[in-house]
Design a protein around this motif. Structure first.
Motif, mmCIF file in Angstrom:
data_model
loop_
_atom_site.group_PDB
_atom_site.id
_atom_site.type_symbol
_atom_site.label_atom_id
_atom_site.label_comp_id
_atom_site.label_asym_id
_atom_site.label_seq_id
_atom_site.Cartn_x
_atom_site.Cartn_y
_atom_site.Cartn_z
ATOM 1 N N TRP A 80 31.179 75.276 22.598
ATOM 2 C CA TRP A 80 32.381 76.057 22.311
ATOM 3 C C TRP A 80 32.426 76.506 20.839
ATOM 4 O O TRP A 80 33.046 77.516 20.511
ATOM 5 N N ALA A 81 31.765 75.764 19.951
ATOM 6 C CA ALA A 81 31.850 76.019 18.512
ATOM 7 C C ALA A 81 30.824 77.038 18.013
ATOM 8 O O ALA A 81 30.843 77.375 16.824
ATOM 9 N N ARG A 82 29.958 77.534 18.883
ATOM 10 C CA ARG A 82 28.980 78.532 18.426
ATOM 11 C C ARG A 82 29.711 79.778 17.953
ATOM 12 O O ARG A 82 30.575 80.296 18.634
ATOM 13 N N GLY B 48 45.687 80.470 3.946
ATOM 14 C CA GLY B 48 44.420 80.519 3.236
ATOM 15 C C GLY B 48 43.329 79.765 3.965
ATOM 16 O O GLY B 48 42.223 79.613 3.460
ATOM 17 N N LEU B 49 43.650 79.256 5.156
ATOM 18 C CA LEU B 49 42.685 78.526 5.969
ATOM 19 C C LEU B 49 42.913 78.925 7.412
ATOM 20 O O LEU B 49 44.017 78.758 7.938
ATOM 21 N N LEU B 50 41.894 79.499 8.042
ATOM 22 C CA LEU B 50 41.999 79.815 9.452
ATOM 23 C C LEU B 50 40.614 79.825 10.081
ATOM 24 O O LEU B 50 39.610 79.914 9.378
ATOM 25 N N LEU B 51 40.607 79.684 11.391
ATOM 26 C CA LEU B 51 39.362 79.657 12.160
ATOM 27 C C LEU B 51 39.331 80.854 13.099
ATOM 28 O O LEU B 51 40.362 81.262 13.621
ATOM 29 N N TRP B 52 38.149 81.403 13.302
ATOM 30 C CA TRP B 52 37.974 82.422 14.317
ATOM 31 C C TRP B 52 36.555 82.349 14.839
ATOM 32 O O TRP B 52 35.741 81.580 14.353
ATOM 33 N N ARG B 53 36.314 83.138 15.834
ATOM 34 C CA ARG B 53 34.998 83.149 16.469
ATOM 35 C C ARG B 53 34.334 84.488 16.231
ATOM 36 O O ARG B 53 34.903 85.530 16.520
ATOM 37 N N ARG B 54 33.136 84.425 15.698
ATOM 38 C CA ARG B 54 32.348 85.644 15.514
ATOM 39 C C ARG B 54 31.698 86.023 16.831
ATOM 40 O O ARG B 54 31.442 85.169 17.659
ATOM 41 N N GLY B 55 31.446 87.269 17.001
ATOM 42 C CA GLY B 55 30.767 87.728 18.213
ATOM 43 C C GLY B 55 31.739 88.308 19.214
ATOM 44 O O GLY B 55 32.949 88.207 19.076
ATOM 45 N N ASP B 56 31.180 88.921 20.238
ATOM 46 C CA ASP B 56 31.995 89.633 21.221
ATOM 47 C C ASP B 56 32.051 88.962 22.578
ATOM 48 O O ASP B 56 32.550 89.539 23.529
ATOM 49 N N ASP B 57 31.527 87.753 22.729
ATOM 50 C CA ASP B 57 31.518 87.065 24.014
ATOM 51 C C ASP B 57 32.812 86.271 24.165
ATOM 52 O O ASP B 57 32.960 85.198 23.591
ATOM 53 N N ARG C 58 34.236 85.252 27.147
ATOM 54 C CA ARG C 58 34.405 84.703 28.491
ATOM 55 C C ARG C 58 34.953 83.290 28.479
ATOM 56 O O ARG C 58 35.514 82.835 29.456
ATOM 57 N N ASP C 59 34.807 82.585 27.357
ATOM 58 C CA ASP C 59 35.266 81.198 27.322
ATOM 59 C C ASP C 59 36.261 80.964 26.189
ATOM 60 O O ASP C 59 36.223 79.956 25.511
ATOM 61 N N CYS C 60 37.192 81.905 26.005
ATOM 62 C CA CYS C 60 38.186 81.771 24.937
ATOM 63 C C CYS C 60 39.068 80.539 25.130
ATOM 64 O O CYS C 60 39.433 79.890 24.151
ATOM 65 N N ALA C 61 39.419 80.207 26.363
ATOM 66 C CA ALA C 61 40.255 79.021 26.591
ATOM 67 C C ALA C 61 39.533 77.768 26.105
ATOM 68 O O ALA C 61 40.135 76.892 25.467
ATOM 69 N N GLU C 62 38.228 77.688 26.387
ATOM 70 C CA GLU C 62 37.434 76.546 25.929
ATOM 71 C C GLU C 62 37.347 76.529 24.396
ATOM 72 O O GLU C 62 37.456 75.481 23.771
ATOM 73 N N PHE C 63 37.175 77.714 23.793
ATOM 74 C CA PHE C 63 37.122 77.798 22.337
ATOM 75 C C PHE C 63 38.448 77.340 21.715
ATOM 76 O O PHE C 63 38.463 76.541 20.784
ATOM 77 N N HIS C 64 39.552 77.854 22.235
ATOM 78 C CA HIS C 64 40.860 77.468 21.689
ATOM 79 C C HIS C 64 41.118 75.973 21.849
ATOM 80 O O HIS C 64 41.638 75.328 20.931
ATOM 81 N N ALA C 65 40.742 75.408 22.994
ATOM 82 C CA ALA C 65 40.934 73.970 23.211
ATOM 83 C C ALA C 65 40.082 73.153 22.239
ATOM 84 O O ALA C 65 40.570 72.198 21.626
ATOM 85 N N GLY C 66 38.816 73.518 22.088
ATOM 86 C CA GLY C 66 37.934 72.803 21.169
ATOM 87 C C GLY C 66 38.370 72.933 19.728
ATOM 88 O O GLY C 66 38.396 71.964 18.973
ATOM 89 N N ALA C 67 38.738 74.146 19.327
ATOM 90 C CA ALA C 67 39.173 74.371 17.947
ATOM 91 C C ALA C 67 40.497 73.656 17.665
ATOM 92 O O ALA C 67 40.681 73.092 16.584
ATOM 93 N N ALA C 68 41.413 73.654 18.630
ATOM 94 C CA ALA C 68 42.692 72.959 18.444
ATOM 95 C C ALA C 68 42.468 71.458 18.272
ATOM 96 O O ALA C 68 43.077 70.822 17.399
ATOM 97 N N GLU C 69 41.589 70.900 19.078
ATOM 98 C CA GLU C 69 41.263 69.471 18.948
ATOM 99 C C GLU C 69 40.609 69.190 17.594
ATOM 100 O O GLU C 69 40.908 68.193 16.941
ATOM 101 N N LEU C 70 39.720 70.066 17.183
ATOM 102 C CA LEU C 70 39.077 69.938 15.877
ATOM 103 C C LEU C 70 40.112 69.922 14.756
ATOM 104 O O LEU C 70 40.085 69.067 13.869
ATOM 105 N N VAL C 71 41.055 70.844 14.790
ATOM 106 C CA VAL C 71 42.102 70.937 13.767
ATOM 107 C C VAL C 71 42.975 69.688 13.784
ATOM 108 O O VAL C 71 43.237 69.086 12.742
ATOM 109 N N LEU D 219 29.555 69.776 10.026
ATOM 110 C CA LEU D 219 28.836 68.900 10.952
ATOM 111 C C LEU D 219 28.613 69.579 12.306
ATOM 112 O O LEU D 219 27.571 69.384 12.937
ATOM 113 N N LEU D 220 29.574 70.374 12.757
ATOM 114 C CA LEU D 220 29.398 71.115 14.011
ATOM 115 C C LEU D 220 28.257 72.120 13.899
ATOM 116 O O LEU D 220 27.509 72.327 14.847
#
Length: 155
Positions: free
Chosen positions: A138-140, A87-96, A98-111, A126-127
Motif C-alpha cells: 500500500w505504501a508504494r 506543513g506535513l502531509l502524505l500523498w501517493r505519487r502515480g496514477d494507479d 485502484r486501491d485508494c481505500a487500502e492506501f488511506h487505511a495504511g497511511a492512517a494507521e501509519l500516522v 523505514l517503509l
C-alpha cells in the motif's frame, strides 16, 4: 425548549475565514511536533472541496491524499492544505488509484501509530527500505510534504 436536535450549517468556501501568515503554520507545526497525530483522508474521487475539513481539523492533523498532484483535484487538495497552515502531509505519487481505500487505511494507521512528526518521517523512511515487502505494498509511491515554518525543524 427542552428538545434537543442536531443542527447543520452549510457555508460557502468564500465565507470561511482565510488563513494568512505564519501563525497558523506555527500552531499546526507545534501540533504535529507534539502529537498525537491524527490522519485526515482527502479522497480524490469525491469532488469535494476539503477547505472546511482542513480548517477545522485538530492542530495535530496530517492530511492524506491518494492521488497524483498533477491533476486539478490533487493540486486543489494541496492548495487547501497549504492554505490552512499544514506543513506535513502524505500523498501517493502515480496514477494507479485502484486501491485508494487500502492506501488511506495504511497511511492512517501509519500516522496514528507514529505519534509525532519526527516519528512519522522515520517510519516513512523505514517503509521505503522495505518497499518490496508485500505487507507494505500500500505504501508504494508514498510521498511526504515536509515544510516547517521558518525557524522550526525536527532535526
Amino acid at each position: 425548549m427542552g428538545r434537543r436536535c442536531r443542527v447543520s450549517v452549510a457555508v460557502e468556501r468564500d465565507d470561511l475565514p482565510h488563513q494568512d501568515g505564519e501563525a497558523p503554520r506555527r500552531f499546526r507545526w507545534a501540533g504535529v511536533s507534539k502529537g498525537p497525530l491524527r490522519p485526515l483522508a482527502l479522497p480524490h474521487d469525491t469532488g469535494r472541496d476539503h477547505h472546511a475539513d482542513l480548517l477545522f481539523a485538530s492542530l495535530a492533523t496530517v492530511p492524506i491524499h491518494c492521488g497524483t498532484l498533477s491533476d486539478g483535484r490533487g493540486i486543489g487538495a494541496l492548495d487547501a492544505a497549504l492554505g490552512n497552515g499544514y506543513g506535513l502531509l502524505l500523498w501517493r505519487r502515480g496514477d494507479d488509484h485502484r486501491d485508494c481505500a487500502e492506501f488511506h487505511a495504511g497511511a492512517a494507521e501509519l500516522v496514528r501509530t507514529a505519534g509525532t512528526a519526527a516519528n512519522l518521517l522515520e517510519r516513512v523512511r523505514l517503509l521505503r527500505v522495505a518497499q518490496d515487502d508485500p505487507a507494505h505494498a500500500w505504501a508504494r509511491g508514498l510521498a511526504v510534504l515536509y515544510d516547517p515554518p521558518l525557524g522550526h525543524s525536527l532535526f
